[in-house]
Write an enzyme that holds these catalytic residues in place. Sequence first.
Site, PDB file in Angstrom:
ATOM      1  N   SER A 144       0.824  -1.213   0.000  1.00 27.09           N
ATOM      2  CA  SER A 144       0.000   0.000   0.000  1.00 27.09           C
ATOM      3  C   SER A 144       0.853   1.254   0.000  1.00 27.09           C
ATOM      4  O   SER A 144       1.965   1.259   0.566  1.00 27.09           O
ATOM      5  CB  SER A 144      -0.856  -0.013   1.274  1.00 27.09           C
ATOM      6  OG  SER A 144      -1.465   1.236   1.481  1.00 27.09           O
ATOM      7  N   TYR A 151      -1.443   0.029  10.465  1.00 29.03           N
ATOM      8  CA  TYR A 151      -1.750  -0.610   9.179  1.00 29.03           C
ATOM      9  C   TYR A 151      -0.567  -0.470   8.209  1.00 29.03           C
ATOM     10  O   TYR A 151      -0.085  -1.443   7.640  1.00 29.03           O
ATOM     11  CB  TYR A 151      -3.015   0.013   8.557  1.00 29.03           C
ATOM     12  CG  TYR A 151      -3.179  -0.375   7.113  1.00 29.03           C
ATOM     13  CD1 TYR A 151      -3.540  -1.667   6.760  1.00 29.03           C
ATOM     14  CD2 TYR A 151      -2.914   0.535   6.086  1.00 29.03           C
ATOM     15  CE1 TYR A 151      -3.643  -2.043   5.431  1.00 29.03           C
ATOM     16  CE2 TYR A 151      -3.012   0.170   4.755  1.00 29.03           C
ATOM     17  CZ  TYR A 151      -3.378  -1.125   4.436  1.00 29.03           C
ATOM     18  OH  TYR A 151      -3.461  -1.496   3.122  1.00 29.03           O
ATOM     19  N   LYS A 188       2.162  -3.319   6.529  1.00 29.24           N
ATOM     20  CA  LYS A 188       2.435  -3.501   5.096  1.00 29.24           C
ATOM     21  C   LYS A 188       3.937  -3.384   4.816  1.00 29.24           C
ATOM     22  O   LYS A 188       4.489  -4.136   4.010  1.00 29.24           O
ATOM     23  CB  LYS A 188       1.637  -2.492   4.260  1.00 29.24           C
ATOM     24  CG  LYS A 188       0.153  -2.832   4.188  1.00 29.24           C
ATOM     25  CD  LYS A 188      -0.061  -4.129   3.412  1.00 29.24           C
ATOM     26  CE  LYS A 188      -1.459  -4.678   3.533  1.00 29.24           C
ATOM     27  NZ  LYS A 188      -1.625  -5.989   2.877  1.00 29.24           N
TER      28      LYS A 188
HETATM   29  C1  WQD Z   1      -9.091  10.343   0.353  1.00 38.74           C
HETATM   30  C2  WQD Z   1      -9.173  11.841   0.651  1.00 38.74           C
HETATM   31  C3  WQD Z   1      -9.732  12.372   2.922  1.00 38.74           C
HETATM   32  C4  WQD Z   1     -13.943  11.047   2.790  1.00 38.74           C
HETATM   33  C5  WQD Z   1      -6.675   5.339   2.552  1.00 38.74           C
HETATM   34  C6  WQD Z   1      -5.556   4.662   3.286  1.00 38.74           C
HETATM   35  C7  WQD Z   1      -4.582   4.115   2.302  1.00 38.74           C
HETATM   36  C8  WQD Z   1      -5.270   3.211   1.285  1.00 38.74           C
HETATM   37  C9  WQD Z   1      -6.419   3.909   0.644  1.00 38.74           C
HETATM   38  C10 WQD Z   1      -5.338   0.860   1.868  1.00 38.74           C
HETATM   39  C11 WQD Z   1      -8.534  12.216   2.003  1.00 38.74           C
HETATM   40  C12 WQD Z   1     -10.786  12.857   1.963  1.00 38.74           C
HETATM   41  C13 WQD Z   1     -12.613  11.310   2.497  1.00 38.74           C
HETATM   42  C14 WQD Z   1     -14.849  12.142   2.916  1.00 38.74           C
HETATM   43  C15 WQD Z   1     -13.049  13.657   2.478  1.00 38.74           C
HETATM   44  N1  WQD Z   1      -5.812   2.058   1.917  1.00 38.74           N
HETATM   45  N2  WQD Z   1     -12.184  12.601   2.354  1.00 38.74           N
HETATM   46  N3  WQD Z   1     -14.368  13.401   2.742  1.00 38.74           N
HETATM   47  O1  WQD Z   1      -6.906   8.312   3.293  1.00 38.74           O
HETATM   48  O2  WQD Z   1      -6.039   8.725   0.946  1.00 38.74           O
HETATM   49  O3  WQD Z   1      -6.118   6.425   1.846  1.00 38.74           O
HETATM   50  O4  WQD Z   1      -7.270   4.430   1.650  1.00 38.74           O
HETATM   51  O5  WQD Z   1      -4.303   0.487   1.462  1.00 38.74           O
HETATM   52  O6  WQD Z   1      -3.632   3.435   2.992  1.00 38.74           O
HETATM   53  O7  WQD Z   1      -4.919   5.598   4.120  1.00 38.74           O
HETATM   54  O8  WQD Z   1      -8.216   7.510   1.257  1.00 38.74           O
HETATM   55  O9  WQD Z   1     -10.504   7.587   0.424  1.00 38.74           O
HETATM   56  O10 WQD Z   1     -10.102   7.711   2.931  1.00 38.74           O
HETATM   57  O11 WQD Z   1      -9.510   9.647   1.511  1.00 38.74           O
HETATM   58  O12 WQD Z   1     -12.666  14.817   2.352  1.00 38.74           O
HETATM   59  O13 WQD Z   1     -16.065  11.974   3.193  1.00 38.74           O
HETATM   60  O14 WQD Z   1     -10.554  12.175   0.768  1.00 38.74           O
HETATM   61  O15 WQD Z   1      -9.536  13.274   3.971  1.00 38.74           O
HETATM   62  O16 WQD Z   1      -7.915  13.453   1.840  1.00 38.74           O
HETATM   63  P1  WQD Z   1      -6.775   7.872   1.912  1.00 38.74           P
HETATM   64  P2  WQD Z   1      -9.664   8.040   1.556  1.00 38.74           P
END
Ligand code: WQD
Length: 330
Positions: free
Chosen positions: A117, A145, A149
């Site tokens: 990841s 997490y 990884k």
């Molecule tokens: C994306 C952006 C949020 C929801 C995570 C894990 C990563 C990988 C993928 C597994 C961020 C913003 C989100 C909302 C928002 N997982 N957001 N409003 O955090 O980049 O990655 O998932 O391997 O390891 O950390 O993904 O989709 O949660 O968020 O503003 O209602 O969207 O703050 O900036 P993230 P995400």
Amino acid sequence: MTWLITGGAGYIGAHVVRAMTEAGERAVVYDDLSTGIADRVPDGVPLVVGSTLDGERVARALNDHTVTGVVHLAAKKQVGESVDLPLHYYRENVEGLRVLLQAVTAAAVPSFVFSSSAAVYGMPSAAREGALVTEETPCVPMSPYGETKLAGEWLVRATGRAHGLSTASLRYFNVAGAAAPELADTGVFNLIPMVFEKLTEGVPPRVFGDDYPTPDGTCVRDYIHVADLAEAHVTAARRLAAAPGTDLTLNIGRGEGVSVREMIDRINEVTGHTLAPTVTPRRPGDPPRVVASADRIAAELAWKAKYDVHDMITSAWEGWVRLRPEARRG
Ligand code: WQD
């Protein structure tokens, strides 16, 4: 080749199974069905229900199906949950991997693809300066997490060297979309489904902070279609099988940043909704910008993503509406 795909009943794993079988490879799914769904496993693909912590069952599956390679996706993957349950995450993700690798080496299975990841990078300093995250960017995970990884990558590489196992660690960026509505992600843990949920409830989607040092103030990510990601697994798996002694660490992204605000605008376009998002405080631990350099995988495997953000949103929405008939276009 026969590939044992751990976690093959999960969202990403089921896409890998589909891509493998479409490419003419044989697949066997190994999944404990804790979050996986048996119906995702296509007819004709055997399903062995078991945990990777159960070494005897893994060994039997490798032997019964004459497995010649493993693609290991079975893992816990919620960042926030891992902060509360580190022991559980280390057990499932690191100890589960160790037990699996023990069975794999005992059975002399020659190829191993590991699902890693972008979480291994944590808050990449390169990204802060607007650069792309390369595989050489220092890995400083910010959650248990991400640590599991990174430890998993070390374990895979060390085992590969010691036992002559060809290995690849694939670092996924932000995975989205579906190759078919019935394969869509059923979890609501990432931006696209979380926005869909709000739109379905008829309330504004949320932007977690708009004061980041990015062009529109919202976080920038590299979104990758799950069907492209699955194809990358097929390509990597075939390379390992063809070239013993291979040891690959590869980003899987598109090399293109999309901000949260841009993403919500695109979602509104696709779904016909017009609700303006509400800005809430930052979510702790979110890096401002995480965008992959996809150069190494292009050079090593001649792989490149085919789908764009519109394809991801459209296919994810079809899957969403299939499960929630109350969700309507705006
Ligand atoms: C994306 C952006 C949020 C929801 C995570 C894990 C990563 C990988 C993928 C597994 C961020 C913003 C989100 C909302 C928002 N997982 N957001 N409003 O955090 O980049 O990655 O998932 O391997 O390891 O950390 O993904 O989709 O949660 O968020 O503003 O209602 O969207 O703050 O900036 P993230 P995400």
